[in-house]
Each structure stands twice: as structure tokens, then as C-alpha cells.
Write an enzyme that holds these catalytic residues in place. Sequence first.
Site, PDB file in Angstrom:
ATOM      1  CG  MET A  22      -9.994  -3.741  -4.602  1.00 42.97           C
ATOM      2  SD  MET A  22     -10.071  -4.634  -3.033  1.00 42.97           S
ATOM      3  CE  MET A  22      -9.367  -3.400  -1.955  1.00 42.97           C
ATOM      4  CG  ASP A  47      -7.425  -3.043   1.172  1.00 45.87           C
ATOM      5  OD1 ASP A  47      -6.901  -3.261   0.068  1.00 45.87           O
ATOM      6  OD2 ASP A  47      -7.072  -3.587   2.230  1.00 45.87           O
ATOM      7  CG  HIS A  77      -5.752  -2.678  -3.313  1.00 48.31           C
ATOM      8  ND1 HIS A  77      -5.943  -3.892  -2.679  1.00 48.31           N
ATOM      9  CD2 HIS A  77      -6.138  -2.863  -4.602  1.00 48.31           C
ATOM     10  CE1 HIS A  77      -6.419  -4.765  -3.552  1.00 48.31           C
ATOM     11  NE2 HIS A  77      -6.561  -4.162  -4.721  1.00 48.31           N
ATOM     12  CB  SER A 117      -4.731  -4.507   4.863  1.00 40.34           C
ATOM     13  OG  SER A 117      -6.071  -4.121   4.629  1.00 40.34           O
ATOM     14  CG  MET A 132     -13.106  -2.550  -0.962  1.00 40.03           C
ATOM     15  SD  MET A 132     -13.626  -3.895   0.119  1.00 40.03           S
ATOM     16  CE  MET A 132     -12.025  -4.577   0.549  1.00 40.03           C
ATOM     17  CG  ASP A 187      -3.930  -7.320  -0.565  1.00 40.96           C
ATOM     18  OD1 ASP A 187      -4.195  -7.751   0.570  1.00 40.96           O
ATOM     19  OD2 ASP A 187      -4.518  -6.345  -1.084  1.00 40.96           O
ATOM     20  CG  MET A 199      -5.793  -8.916  -5.763  1.00 38.19           C
ATOM     21  SD  MET A 199      -5.478  -8.010  -4.227  1.00 38.19           S
ATOM     22  CE  MET A 199      -6.584  -8.852  -3.087  1.00 38.19           C
ATOM     23  CG  HIS A 242      -2.684  -2.473   1.541  1.00 35.73           C
ATOM     24  ND1 HIS A 242      -2.061  -2.473   0.298  1.00 35.73           N
ATOM     25  CD2 HIS A 242      -3.883  -3.074   1.355  1.00 35.73           C
ATOM     26  CE1 HIS A 242      -2.859  -3.066  -0.587  1.00 35.73           C
ATOM     27  NE2 HIS A 242      -3.978  -3.430   0.020  1.00 35.73           N
TER      28      HIS A 242
HETATM   29  C1  DX5 Z   1      -8.892  -7.683   0.190  1.00 33.66           C
HETATM   30  C2  DX5 Z   1      -7.935  -6.566   0.514  1.00 33.66           C
HETATM   31  C3  DX5 Z   1      -6.844  -6.950   1.445  1.00 33.66           C
HETATM   32  C4  DX5 Z   1      -7.294  -7.448   2.782  1.00 33.66           C
HETATM   33  C5  DX5 Z   1      -6.268  -8.389   3.299  1.00 33.66           C
HETATM   34  O1  DX5 Z   1      -9.742  -7.258  -0.813  1.00 33.66           O
HETATM   35  O2  DX5 Z   1      -7.315  -6.080  -0.678  1.00 33.66           O
HETATM   36  O3  DX5 Z   1      -5.881  -5.924   1.569  1.00 33.66           O
HETATM   37  O4  DX5 Z   1      -7.506  -6.430   3.715  1.00 33.66           O
HETATM   38  O5  DX5 Z   1      -6.719  -8.942   4.481  1.00 33.66           O
HETATM   39  P1  DX5 Z   1      -6.088 -10.263   5.082  1.00 33.66           P
HETATM   40  O6  DX5 Z   1      -4.617 -10.010   5.283  1.00 33.66           O
HETATM   41  O7  DX5 Z   1      -6.840 -10.448   6.355  1.00 33.66           O
HETATM   42  O8  DX5 Z   1      -6.316 -11.376   4.089  1.00 33.66           O
HETATM   43 ZN    ZN Z   2      -5.582  -4.659  -0.575  1.00 32.54          ZN
END
Ligand code: DX5
Ligand code: ZN
Length: 215
Positions: free
Chosen positions: A67, A34, A65, A7, A36, A175, A136, A32
Site C-alpha cells: 500500500m 501489509d 501487499h 495478515s 504501508m 482482504d 479490498m 499476508h
Molecule cells: C488493511 C490490510 C489488511 C488488514 C486486515 O489495510 O490490508 O490486510 O490487516 O485486517 P482485518 O482482517 O483485521 O480486517
Molecule cells: Zn492486506
Amino acid sequence: MTKVSPSILSADFANLERDCRLVMDNGADMLHIDVMDGVFVPNISYGIPVVKSLRKVTDAFFDVHLMIIKPHLYAKKFCEAGADLVSFHIESESDVAETISIIKSCGKKAGLVIKPATPAEAVFPYLDQLDLVLVMSVEPGFGGQGFMENSLGKLKAISEEAKRRGLNDLYIEVDGGINGTTGRLCAENGANLLVAGSYVFGAQDVKAAIDSLKI
Ligand code: DX5
Ligand code: ZN
């Protein structure tokens, strides 16, 4: 063997190209990404322009991903920006079947994500249309949180259902809080794709960290 999707939320954003190369050159299978929106989760990361810029400098497979509260409004834009796979949350406000079909009509792979409080069975009605299910193992929004063990039973239920239906190519991704130890537990319970942010990007030896997630 499990695949590894680092990620980039834990990468150095001032050196994103360098950090993407670092993990891809050290055995990562994909990236990956993310996204948001500050509404679906209490944090804001990056969006379409960043995906577009990264697409110009790497051929890596982009595991995006989302969110965000209304993924159906943005899924096509992420596909056009260079995503190879777009995942969105079942808890979002978008219609699941419609959003899957938007992603597929762009010729991209589609994934459905469940938060820690959502049962595994919630994805079953869509399983045959999906390329990936993401469980998750932390509340989405931030990297560096602790792994939630209730994700293990969900991984198992989804992998057993996928097996029962002969969906052998389905990615079962997990994840949040993944390291060598929790990654192994997830793999033993049916995960075949591990996301890791802080564990990989915070490692002294990035290759060793990625290798330890190939289970
Ligand atoms: C959280 C994200 C993850 C996050 C994981 O909302 O979807 O992908 O970056 O980070 P670690 O591996 O540090 O828990
Ligand atoms: Zn993620």
C-alpha cells in the site's frame, strides 16, 4: 477449498517470528504482509528489512501487499528481500503493466489490488498477466474494520471473467473484515484466498479460526 493468508499486521511485532510460526503451524497457507508508506494510506507499518528478517526464519510463502504510492520503485527490493508474491494497487501512481513486468522479471508472482471504490472491471485488461487479484473489503490502512458488502459483487464479476478466460489458477483474494461469516460469503462469490488479521490473531483458538476460513 479456500486458502488462508493471515495478515501479520495484527501480530505482536515484538514476537513476530513466534506469531508467524503460530499461524503456519495451525494451518495457514501463507503469510499476508501489509506494507504501508503513510502516503498511499494514512498509516505506516513495516518494510523491506522486516521481510528480509522474516525470510531468514521461515520458508512460508510471503504474500506481500504493497500500500505504497510508487510500487514500481520498490517491487524489486521486496522480491529480493524474500517476497513470493507482490501485490500493488491499481490506484497507485505506478504504471500497472510496467510494475507487473518488474515483479515477473524477478521470478515472482504478481497481484493487482482494488480499493472499495474501484470497479472490478478495472483489472480486466491485466487479468491474463496476473497471478492474483485482491479485492479490498475495507478502506486500506488499518486492521479490525468492518467488512464492506460491495466487495461481493466484485469478487463474483472477477471470478466469472477468470472462468470465462480459463484462468483456473488465478488467486482471487479478499482482504478486510474477514471472519467465519464474511469469509463464507466471499467464498460463495468466488474468492479462493482469504486474508484475515484480527480474526485470526485475536482468536482464543487460532487453529479453529483458521479452520473456519477453509470453506
Ligand atoms: C488493511 C490490510 C489488511 C488488514 C486486515 O489495510 O490490508 O490486510 O490487516 O485486517 P482485518 O482482517 O483485521 O480486517
Ligand atoms: Zn492486506
